[in-house]
Design a protein around this motif. Structure first.
Motif, PDB file in Angstrom:
ATOM      1  N   VAL A  91       0.741  -1.075  -0.168  1.00 31.72           N
ATOM      2  CA  VAL A  91      -0.099  -0.069   0.096  1.00 31.72           C
ATOM      3  C   VAL A  91       0.929   1.319   0.031  1.00 31.72           C
ATOM      4  CG1 VAL A  91      -1.627   1.264   1.465  1.00 31.72           C
ATOM      5  CG2 VAL A  91      -1.995  -1.106   1.085  1.00 31.72           C
ATOM      6  N   PHE A  92       2.145   1.285   0.792  1.00 30.63           N
ATOM      7  CA  PHE A  92       2.753   2.329   0.959  1.00 30.63           C
ATOM      8  C   PHE A  92       3.525   2.690  -0.591  1.00 30.63           C
ATOM      9  CE2 PHE A  92       3.342   2.308   5.489  1.00 30.63           C
ATOM     10  CZ  PHE A  92       3.010   3.501   5.760  1.00 30.63           C
ATOM     11  N   MET A  93       3.717   1.538  -1.055  1.00 29.21           N
ATOM     12  CA  MET A  93       4.333   1.541  -2.628  1.00 29.21           C
ATOM     13  C   MET A  93       3.406   2.288  -3.480  1.00 29.21           C
ATOM     14  SD  MET A  93       5.940  -1.615  -4.714  1.00 29.21           S
ATOM     15  CE  MET A  93       4.625  -1.899  -5.809  1.00 29.21           C
ATOM     16  N   LEU A  94       2.089   1.923  -3.538  1.00 32.74           N
ATOM     17  CA  LEU A  94       1.009   2.521  -4.346  1.00 32.74           C
ATOM     18  C   LEU A  94       0.931   4.037  -3.942  1.00 32.74           C
ATOM     19  CD1 LEU A  94      -1.561  -0.447  -4.306  1.00 32.74           C
ATOM     20  CD2 LEU A  94      -0.195   0.525  -6.293  1.00 32.74           C
ATOM     21  N   LEU A  95       0.976   4.390  -2.698  1.00 33.58           N
ATOM     22  CA  LEU A  95       0.763   5.780  -2.183  1.00 33.58           C
ATOM     23  C   LEU A  95       1.926   6.563  -2.764  1.00 33.58           C
ATOM     24  CD1 LEU A  95      -0.151   5.442   1.485  1.00 33.58           C
ATOM     25  CD2 LEU A  95      -1.243   6.816  -0.107  1.00 33.58           C
ATOM     26  N   PHE A  96       3.137   5.963  -2.896  1.00 31.86           N
ATOM     27  CA  PHE A  96       4.353   6.528  -3.219  1.00 31.86           C
ATOM     28  C   PHE A  96       4.254   6.851  -4.939  1.00 31.86           C
ATOM     29  CE2 PHE A  96       8.134   5.766  -6.123  1.00 31.86           C
ATOM     30  CZ  PHE A  96       8.915   6.744  -5.895  1.00 31.86           C
ATOM     31  N   PHE A  97       3.639   5.894  -5.580  1.00 39.25           N
ATOM     32  CA  PHE A  97       3.452   5.965  -7.038  1.00 39.25           C
ATOM     33  C   PHE A  97       2.447   6.881  -7.340  1.00 39.25           C
ATOM     34  CE2 PHE A  97       1.710   4.901 -11.161  1.00 39.25           C
ATOM     35  CZ  PHE A  97       3.103   4.504 -11.745  1.00 39.25           C
ATOM     36  N   ALA A 101       3.588  10.193  -9.371  1.00 37.11           N
ATOM     37  CA  ALA A 101       3.231   9.993 -10.617  1.00 37.11           C
ATOM     38  C   ALA A 101       2.782  11.237 -11.570  1.00 37.11           C
ATOM     39  CB  ALA A 101       2.317   8.862 -10.815  1.00 37.11           C
ATOM     40  N   PRO A 102       1.901  12.184 -10.914  1.00 38.12           N
ATOM     41  CA  PRO A 102       1.760  13.038 -11.641  1.00 38.12           C
ATOM     42  C   PRO A 102       2.780  14.355 -11.762  1.00 38.12           C
ATOM     43  CG  PRO A 102       0.083  12.967  -9.835  1.00 38.12           C
ATOM     44  CD  PRO A 102       1.266  12.017  -9.612  1.00 38.12           C
ATOM     45  N   ASP A 103       3.710  14.339 -10.960  1.00 36.41           N
ATOM     46  CA  ASP A 103       4.823  15.118 -11.336  1.00 36.41           C
ATOM     47  C   ASP A 103       5.747  14.497 -12.427  1.00 36.41           C
ATOM     48  OD1 ASP A 103       5.474  17.468 -10.265  1.00 36.41           O
ATOM     49  OD2 ASP A 103       7.036  16.619  -8.798  1.00 36.41           O
ATOM     50  N   VAL A 104       5.707  13.306 -12.458  1.00 32.74           N
ATOM     51  CA  VAL A 104       6.700  12.749 -13.511  1.00 32.74           C
ATOM     52  C   VAL A 104       5.940  12.378 -14.807  1.00 32.74           C
ATOM     53  CG1 VAL A 104       8.005  10.515 -14.081  1.00 32.74           C
ATOM     54  CG2 VAL A 104       8.117  11.506 -11.921  1.00 32.74           C
ATOM     55  N   MET A 105       4.737  11.998 -14.935  1.00 35.69           N
ATOM     56  CA  MET A 105       3.926  11.597 -16.153  1.00 35.69           C
ATOM     57  C   MET A 105       3.427  12.780 -16.758  1.00 35.69           C
ATOM     58  SD  MET A 105       2.875   7.864 -14.552  1.00 35.69           S
ATOM     59  CE  MET A 105       2.397   7.151 -16.173  1.00 35.69           C
TER      60      MET A 105
ATOM     61  N   TYR B  42      10.441   3.518 -12.141  1.00 38.70           N
ATOM     62  CA  TYR B  42      10.882   3.130 -13.687  1.00 38.70           C
ATOM     63  C   TYR B  42       9.601   3.179 -14.278  1.00 38.70           C
ATOM     64  CZ  TYR B  42      11.967   0.012 -17.369  1.00 38.70           C
ATOM     65  OH  TYR B  42      12.162  -0.476 -18.612  1.00 38.70           O
ATOM     66  N   ILE B  43       8.513   2.567 -13.835  1.00 29.66           N
ATOM     67  CA  ILE B  43       7.191   2.426 -14.595  1.00 29.66           C
ATOM     68  C   ILE B  43       6.679   3.990 -14.907  1.00 29.66           C
ATOM     69  CG2 ILE B  43       4.646   1.765 -14.250  1.00 29.66           C
ATOM     70  CD1 ILE B  43       5.903  -0.456 -12.623  1.00 29.66           C
ATOM     71  N   MET B  44       6.833   4.805 -14.092  1.00 25.51           N
ATOM     72  CA  MET B  44       6.419   6.306 -14.377  1.00 25.51           C
ATOM     73  C   MET B  44       7.204   6.592 -15.569  1.00 25.51           C
ATOM     74  SD  MET B  44       6.410   8.166 -10.861  1.00 25.51           S
ATOM     75  CE  MET B  44       5.992   7.241  -9.167  1.00 25.51           C
ATOM     76  N   PHE B  45       8.498   6.752 -15.621  1.00 18.30           N
ATOM     77  CA  PHE B  45       9.302   6.979 -16.761  1.00 18.30           C
ATOM     78  C   PHE B  45       8.773   6.356 -17.963  1.00 18.30           C
ATOM     79  CE2 PHE B  45      11.509   9.234 -13.524  1.00 18.30           C
ATOM     80  CZ  PHE B  45      11.984  10.348 -14.092  1.00 18.30           C
ATOM     81  N   ARG B  46       8.892   4.922 -17.876  1.00 14.83           N
ATOM     82  CA  ARG B  46       8.675   4.218 -18.851  1.00 14.83           C
ATOM     83  C   ARG B  46       7.212   4.392 -19.750  1.00 14.83           C
ATOM     84  NH1 ARG B  46       7.966   2.175 -23.014  1.00 14.83           N
ATOM     85  NH2 ARG B  46       8.176  -0.084 -23.646  1.00 14.83           N
ATOM     86  N   LEU B  47       6.184   4.753 -18.710  1.00 17.28           N
ATOM     87  CA  LEU B  47       4.766   5.216 -19.396  1.00 17.28           C
ATOM     88  C   LEU B  47       4.977   6.451 -20.010  1.00 17.28           C
ATOM     89  CD1 LEU B  47       2.468   3.515 -16.797  1.00 17.28           C
ATOM     90  CD2 LEU B  47       3.099   2.655 -18.899  1.00 17.28           C
ATOM     91  N   SER B  48       5.925   7.539 -19.804  1.00 18.37           N
ATOM     92  CA  SER B  48       5.626   8.732 -20.150  1.00 18.37           C
ATOM     93  C   SER B  48       6.869   9.258 -21.097  1.00 18.37           C
ATOM     94  CB  SER B  48       5.559   9.730 -19.079  1.00 18.37           C
ATOM     95  OG  SER B  48       6.800   9.413 -17.974  1.00 18.37           O
TER      96      SER B  48
END
Lengths: 131, 193
Positions: A91-97, A101-105, B42-48
């Motif tokens: 769950v912590f892993m998903l929270l981190f993601f 994620a918005p910042d990276v993706m 890695y997944i974040m970068f890979r997808l974007s």
């Protein structure tokens, strides 16, 4: 749980401090199933269909991981405490993601746009100092 | 070691399981966060970033598949070692651990060859973001393989003399986790192109 004030008397007891013998399934059979799944994960992407690749590579990876955790690590036979512990870290892993994620993706949003690194490097140093 | 001299942590059973096993699960929990964070990034970068696909094309799926097979086989030996230990057969458990150790060694040799080839083709840690992730993730995993092998050799030495057989299961759980991480690294680094 009480303390054992003496060492286990023989090897068999040593392995079961919780007083339960591990149920040993047919490991070779499980291993062969894992190999079949490995072959599927290799052959799937050869079709070069995106959805098939995702299912055969990542779906199969999840199945393989669960098989290893269940049959080799005996996670389902461990006290619930272990399952909760592992679930919490996931769950912590998903929270981190979800949090990062918005910042990276994402590359742009309301009144903001991500500046490509190449552009930042190309700008004169003086500009960066002034802004 | 005599019964009275035995460390209390070895014989105590908290949380419904022996302390040693509990400790291994805590190690694994912390490892999930470490590898999870790395793979999540890695997944974040890979997808974007589409450029990742072109870089990923430089990895050899068949080499990755071979290493997956090696680790799965070593995991089988590890769990057979656990079974032998529970049956009180220390020498057989030690033999299984040595075979597991051999699997780890083959894995590392293949990795060394693979990395040498990549570096000779100019794919280094700093050549692209993909290869930064590739070397970091695979390198961190390889370090865990080495750590597991060292511990396994020590455990096998005592197991051979029918001593401390409960440790066979503990190193086995750790080794299966290392295998499990690779199960996810393989499609991420070698298949998704």
């Amino acid at each position: 749980m009480s303390l054992h004030d003496h060492a286990p008397s023989h090897a068999h007891e040593e392995g079961h401090g919780d007083g339960h013998a591990t149920h040993h399934p047919n490991y070779v059979k499980i291993y062969l199933i894992l190999l079949v799944l490995l072959v599927i994960s290799i052959l799937g992407p050869e079709l070069e269909i995106r959805i098939v690749t995702l299912v055969t590579a990542f779906g199969v990876a999840c199945i393989k991981a669960w098989m290893v955790a269940k049959n080799f690590m005996h996670i389902t036979m461990a006290p619930r405490y272990v399952l909760y512990l592992v679930a919490t870290t996931l769950v912590f892993m998903l929270l981190f993601f979800a949090g990062t994620a918005p910042d990276v993706m994402k590359f742009s949003g309301t009144r903001w746009e991500k500046t490509p690194v190449a552009h930042v490097q190309a700008a004169p140093h003086g500009d960066a100092a002034h802004h | 070691m005599s019964a009275s001299a035995r460390p209390i942590a070895t014989t105590r059973s908290t949380a419904g399981m022996p302390t040693g096993r509990l400790a291994v699960w805590w190690v694994i929990a912390s490892e999930i966060v470490i590898f999870g964070g790395l793979l999540g990034s890695y997944i974040m970068f890979r997808l974007s970033h589409d450029s990742f696909a072109a870089e990923a094309a430089n990895t050899n799926m068949y080499v990755g598949a071979f290493n997956t097979w090696v680790l799965l086989t070593s995991s089988l030996f590890a769990v057979l070692g656990h079974k032998a230990a529970e049956e009180g057969n220390g020498p057989k458990a030690a033999k299984m651990l040595y075979l597991t150790f051999g699997g780890g060694l083959i894995f590392l040799l293949v990795k060394t060859w693979e990395w040498s080839e990549k570096i000779s083709h100019g794919h280094t840690l700093s050549s692209s973001t993909f290869f930064s992730f590739y070397y970091t993730a695979a390198g961190l995993h390889a370090l865990h393989v080495i750590a597991g092998m060292v511990i396994m050799a020590i455990v096998a030495q005592t197991a051979k003399r029918n001593l401390e057989l409960h440790r066979v299961e503990l190193i086995g759980i750790y080794w299966h986790f290392v295998d499990l991480v690779w199960i996810f690294l393989f499609p991420l680094l070698y298949i998704a192109k």
